[in-house]
Design a protein around this motif. Structure first.
Motif, PDB file in Angstrom:
ATOM      1  N   ASN A 108       0.811  -1.227   0.000  1.00  0.00           N
ATOM      2  CA  ASN A 108       0.000   0.000   0.000  1.00  0.00           C
ATOM      3  C   ASN A 108       0.843   1.276   0.000  1.00  0.00           C
ATOM      4  N   THR A 109       1.960   1.269  -0.717  1.00  0.00           N
ATOM      5  CA  THR A 109       2.785   2.474  -0.813  1.00  0.00           C
ATOM      6  C   THR A 109       2.328   3.314  -2.000  1.00  0.00           C
ATOM      7  N   TRP A 110       2.967   4.473  -2.177  1.00  0.00           N
ATOM      8  CA  TRP A 110       2.632   5.332  -3.302  1.00  0.00           C
ATOM      9  C   TRP A 110       2.902   4.624  -4.625  1.00  0.00           C
ATOM     10  N   ASN A 111       3.895   3.731  -4.646  1.00  0.00           N
ATOM     11  CA  ASN A 111       4.169   2.981  -5.878  1.00  0.00           C
ATOM     12  C   ASN A 111       2.966   2.124  -6.282  1.00  0.00           C
ATOM     13  N   ASN A 140       3.434  13.584   0.411  1.00  0.00           N
ATOM     14  CA  ASN A 140       4.164  12.549  -0.314  1.00  0.00           C
ATOM     15  C   ASN A 140       4.474  13.096  -1.710  1.00  0.00           C
ATOM     16  N   HIS A 141       5.639  13.718  -1.838  1.00  0.00           N
ATOM     17  CA  HIS A 141       6.003  14.376  -3.090  1.00  0.00           C
ATOM     18  C   HIS A 141       6.137  13.398  -4.261  1.00  0.00           C
ATOM     19  N   GLU A 142       6.589  12.180  -3.995  1.00  0.00           N
ATOM     20  CA  GLU A 142       6.726  11.183  -5.061  1.00  0.00           C
ATOM     21  C   GLU A 142       5.360  10.824  -5.645  1.00  0.00           C
ATOM     22  N   GLU A 148       1.062  13.827 -11.393  1.00  0.00           N
ATOM     23  CA  GLU A 148       1.248  14.914 -12.366  1.00  0.00           C
ATOM     24  C   GLU A 148       1.896  14.397 -13.649  1.00  0.00           C
ATOM     25  N   LYS A 149       2.844  13.476 -13.523  1.00  0.00           N
ATOM     26  CA  LYS A 149       3.501  12.885 -14.698  1.00  0.00           C
ATOM     27  C   LYS A 149       2.476  12.167 -15.580  1.00  0.00           C
ATOM     28  N   ARG A 150       1.432  11.654 -14.972  1.00  0.00           N
ATOM     29  CA  ARG A 150       0.377  10.952 -15.705  1.00  0.00           C
ATOM     30  C   ARG A 150      -0.701  11.913 -16.212  1.00  0.00           C
ATOM     31  N   GLY A 151      -0.457  13.218 -16.037  1.00  0.00           N
ATOM     32  CA  GLY A 151      -1.361  14.229 -16.587  1.00  0.00           C
ATOM     33  C   GLY A 151      -2.441  14.729 -15.663  1.00  0.00           C
ATOM     34  N   ALA A 152      -2.393  14.335 -14.393  1.00  0.00           N
ATOM     35  CA  ALA A 152      -3.422  14.770 -13.446  1.00  0.00           C
ATOM     36  C   ALA A 152      -3.145  16.183 -12.952  1.00  0.00           C
ATOM     37  N   LYS A 153      -4.230  16.875 -12.655  1.00  0.00           N
ATOM     38  CA  LYS A 153      -4.148  18.134 -11.909  1.00  0.00           C
ATOM     39  C   LYS A 153      -4.359  17.746 -10.447  1.00  0.00           C
ATOM     40  N   VAL A 154      -3.334  17.915  -9.629  1.00  0.00           N
ATOM     41  CA  VAL A 154      -3.363  17.399  -8.262  1.00  0.00           C
ATOM     42  C   VAL A 154      -3.784  18.477  -7.277  1.00  0.00           C
TER      43      VAL A 154
END
Length: 175
Positions: A108-111, A140-142, A148-154
């Motif tokens: 259950n990590t960010w990965n 959690n900056h990662e 964001e890399k996947r195109g999301a507006k966070v």
């Protein structure tokens, strides 16, 4: 929260546990980020909500309840794509009768969150979408960078911070 259970696990392994609280969760008072999230949620402008913790999910609802009825919050959650990080936010959602779009596998990590979104991109689209992330204690900056890399507006939604416990004597004794 689980000090007795953890101490019992240490004892089962032959250890001698010393239990001392080292932190506490403190809700953010007058939380502008949570209120901004609530405004956007009720305007239908939150496409995906990532719930990172059960305590945080409950704190988010509690913060929103200062401005909106709980029934309205939960009804709006039911219309939102929700991705809980693990069993604790899932437990909260189940108690509220709110469905979720996918489960994130252990550990259950960010990965795993990003992999889950990638694996379910056919039903959980984030490119060009607003993804709100209920944070815990620290950012959690990662995870945010991966979204964001996947195109999301966070949209970050911090709901509590970590602090030292009120009584430091047990922790000082343990140290």
């Amino acid at each position: 929260r689980h000090s007795k259970t953890m101490a019992d696990l240490v004892r089962v392994q032959g250890g001698n546990p010393i239990s001392a609280p080292a932190m506490k969760e403190v809700p953010i008072e007058n939380n502008p980020e949570a209120f901004k999230f609530g405004d956007l949620l009720f305007q239908g402008k939150i496409d995906v909500l990532v719930l990172l913790t059960g305590v945080g999910a409950r704190a988010l609802v509690a913060a929103l309840e200062t401005r909106y009825p709980k029934t309205d919050i939960l009804e709006t959650f039911k219309k939102t794509t929700i991705v809980p990080r693990g069993p604790k936010p899932i437990r909260a959602l189940n108690e509220w009768g709110v469905p979720y779009a996918a489960t994130v596998p252990e550990p259950n990590t960010w990965n795993e969150i990003l992999k889950t979104l990638d694996d379910h991109s056919d039903k959980i689209s984030i490119k060009g979408k607003t993804v709100a992330v209920q944070e815990y204690g620290v950012t959690n900056h990662e995870l945010l960078a991966g979204l964001e890399k996947r195109g999301a507006k966070v949209l970050r939604v911090p709901v509590y911070r970590w602090a030292l416990p009120d009584d430091l004597k047990p922790l000082e004794h343990a140290i």
